[in-house]
Design an enzyme around this catalytic site. Structure first.
Site, PDB file in Angstrom:
ATOM      1  N   GLU A  27      44.305  41.438  22.082  1.00 11.54           N
ATOM      2  CA  GLU A  27      43.964  42.774  21.594  1.00 11.54           C
ATOM      3  C   GLU A  27      44.868  43.759  22.338  1.00 11.54           C
ATOM      4  OE1 GLU A  27      42.544  41.448  24.233  1.00 11.54           O
ATOM      5  OE2 GLU A  27      42.802  43.145  25.586  1.00 11.54           O
ATOM      6  N   LYS A  82      50.892  44.670  33.376  1.00  7.89           N
ATOM      7  CA  LYS A  82      50.225  43.769  32.427  1.00  7.89           C
ATOM      8  C   LYS A  82      50.845  42.369  32.376  1.00  7.89           C
ATOM      9  CE  LYS A  82      47.168  46.650  30.484  1.00  7.89           C
ATOM     10  NZ  LYS A  82      47.717  47.972  30.276  1.00  7.89           N
ATOM     11  N   SER A 133      51.156  51.878  38.264  1.00  4.08           N
ATOM     12  CA  SER A 133      50.918  50.788  37.312  1.00  4.08           C
ATOM     13  C   SER A 133      51.956  50.657  36.204  1.00  4.08           C
ATOM     14  CB  SER A 133      49.523  50.926  36.692  1.00  4.08           C
ATOM     15  OG  SER A 133      49.368  52.175  36.049  1.00  4.08           O
TER      16      SER A 133
HETATM   17  C1  LIG Z   1      46.950  49.165  30.413  1.00  4.94           C
HETATM   18  C2  LIG Z   1      47.359  50.083  31.477  1.00  4.94           C
HETATM   19  C3  LIG Z   1      46.430  50.636  32.392  1.00  4.94           C
HETATM   20  C4  LIG Z   1      44.942  50.431  32.264  1.00  4.94           C
HETATM   21  O1  LIG Z   1      44.509  49.106  32.331  1.00  4.94           O
HETATM   22  P1  LIG Z   1      43.838  48.478  33.636  1.00  4.94           P
HETATM   23  O2  LIG Z   1      43.336  47.169  33.181  1.00  4.94           O
HETATM   24  O3  LIG Z   1      42.734  49.406  34.046  1.00  4.94           O
HETATM   25  O4  LIG Z   1      44.877  48.375  34.668  1.00  4.94           O
HETATM   26  C5  LIG Z   1      46.895  51.418  33.425  1.00  4.94           C
HETATM   27  N1  LIG Z   1      48.219  51.692  33.557  1.00  4.94           N
HETATM   28  C6  LIG Z   1      49.132  51.203  32.695  1.00  4.94           C
HETATM   29  C7  LIG Z   1      50.561  51.557  32.892  1.00  4.94           C
HETATM   30  C8  LIG Z   1      48.738  50.390  31.628  1.00  4.94           C
HETATM   31  O5  LIG Z   1      49.653  49.917  30.787  1.00  4.94           O
END
Ligand SMILES: *Cc1c(COP(=O)(O)O)cnc(C)c1O
Length: 398
Positions: free
Chosen positions: A114, A92, A380
């Protein structure tokens, strides 16, 4: 030449999806952003500052790690793109670092955002602290209860967390409140959206800022495998920002299969799911025409996933388009399958993933990848924020 999948039209369309469906009152804000974002991002000073922050503050490039024990288990060659090692624990921050620099150049002095699981709120509060800008984060009351550690982090970072008690008191309601705030404060405020959603130019802006993920992947793959191109790129999709970043520089490489993994919750047709690509129909949400979960009256259906980062009732218009034209493939994974993938990665590789990320990992068995294939999973985020959920589900983890 075939058209590029990377860029929307001047009005923000990816095929029939995208655009900017906004109330009149929001028009000046969105229009200012639309007419200026490309020029600002192309400015060499902006790029120098962004690259410095990505390197020295976020910790980029993130490693591309060859997961040999996981590879052995699935009979294919698996690499993990380590976004979990970014500052604040997820991808993020790639977006918030870029957007705060953009906000400064637009002369904005106040930031709003948000948040659902709180990761985007934390990433926004972090860059606001870094730049000394006041920050208000809208968060549903339900999510405030579920995500106490992230609420504490945001407050510690100096942000004001505003509790949203409308609707289901989760992410979509928090987004509505943030939009209301922006309408009321059009001159001094920039709204940092956390995914590839919202009115144009946000989906394109956020995709460009997350594209650093696949830019690095190409270089790292060349070094490690002798080719810039893998056979598969796998990423989970809430709104779709980490997937957009992981896919971006492979979109126009047809040999690379792009796998988007959604949350099926208790099961796609259980009534408790967030599998928008299967359950969604075209409609407008948060200023964008895309696939969303709605009933026959156009009322948004409550999405469900154990993972608070994936229970969004829509997906970004880019992903709706990529799926519709067959450039990406959607898979879905239940809560229980994701939990099993959490313990699998923890024990095979010593990496505890975020629950969102575990959905991408759980799809490894469904790819049909062979021993000569190279698979990249976008890791992610890290699992620290989910420890409470993992503790409550220990029976499914072992
Ligand atoms: C917020 C988040 C997501 C989902 O958001 P995307 O916009 O689809 O990437 C996925 N993995 C993690 C670790 C997150 O914090």
């Amino acid at each position: 030449m075939t058209p590029s999948y990377q860029q929307p039209t001047a009005r923000g369309y990816y095929g029939e999806f995208g655009g900017a469906f906004i109330p009149e009152m929001l028009y000046p804000n969105v229009e200012e952003l639309r007419t200026r974002y490309l020029e600002i991002m192309a400015d060499p000073d902006f790029q120098i500052e962004l690259q410095q922050l990505l390197r020295d503050y976020v910790g980029r490039p993130t490693p591309l790690f060859e997961a040999t024990r996981l590879s052995e288990k699935y009979g294919t060659r698996i690499f993990l793109k380590r976004e979990d090692l970014c500052h604040t624990g997820a991808h993020k921050i790639n977006n918030t670092v870029g957007q705060i620099l953009l906000a400064q150049r637009l002369g904005k002095t106040r930031i709003i955002a948000e948040t659902g699981a709180g990761q985007h709120g934390v990433a926004t509060a972090t860059v606001c602290a870094l730049m000394g800008l006041p920050c208000v984060v809208y968060m549903g009351a339900t999510d405030i209860e579920r995500q106490a550690p992230n609420v504490a982090r945001m407050r510690l970072l100096g942000a004001e967390v505003r509790r949203v008690t409308s609707g289901s008191q989760t992410l979509k309601d928090a987004t509505n409140e943030a939009i209301r705030d922006w309408i009321a404060n059009p001159v001094d405020t920039h709204y940092i959206i956390g995914s590839v959603v919202g009115p144009h130019p946000y989906p394109d802006l956020v995709a460009r800022l997350q594209a650093v993920i696949s830019e690095e992947m190409r270089k790292q793959l060349l070094e490690k495998t002798g080719s810039e191109l893998p056979d598969f790129v796998v990423a989970c999709v809430g709104g779709g920002s980490n997937a957009a970043g992981a896919f971006y520089h492979f979109l126009d490489e047809p040999s690379v299969r792009l796998i988007a993994v959604e949350a099926a919750g208790h099961g796609i047709h259980s009534g408790h799911s967030a599998a928008t690509s299967v359950l969604g129909t075209p409609g407008i949400i948060h200023g964008s025409r895309t696939l969303l979960m709605q009933d026959e009256h156009g009322q948004i259906t409550e999405p469900y996933s154990l993972s608070a980062g994936l229970d969004y009732p829509g997906i970004g218009p880019l992903h709706a388009y990529l799926g519709a034209v067959g450039r990406s493939e959607f898979l879905s994974i239940t809560d229980d399958e994701a939990l099993a993938a959490v313990s699998e990665l923890s024990r095979l590789e010593g990496i505890i993933p975020a629950l969102e990320t575990a959905h991408a990992l759980a799809a490894l068995g469904q790819l049909g990848a062979g021993p000569d294939d190279v698979v990249v999973v976008n890791l992610s985020g890290r699992g620290d924020k989910d420890l409470d959920t993992y503790l409550k589900n220990m029976d499914k983890l072992v």
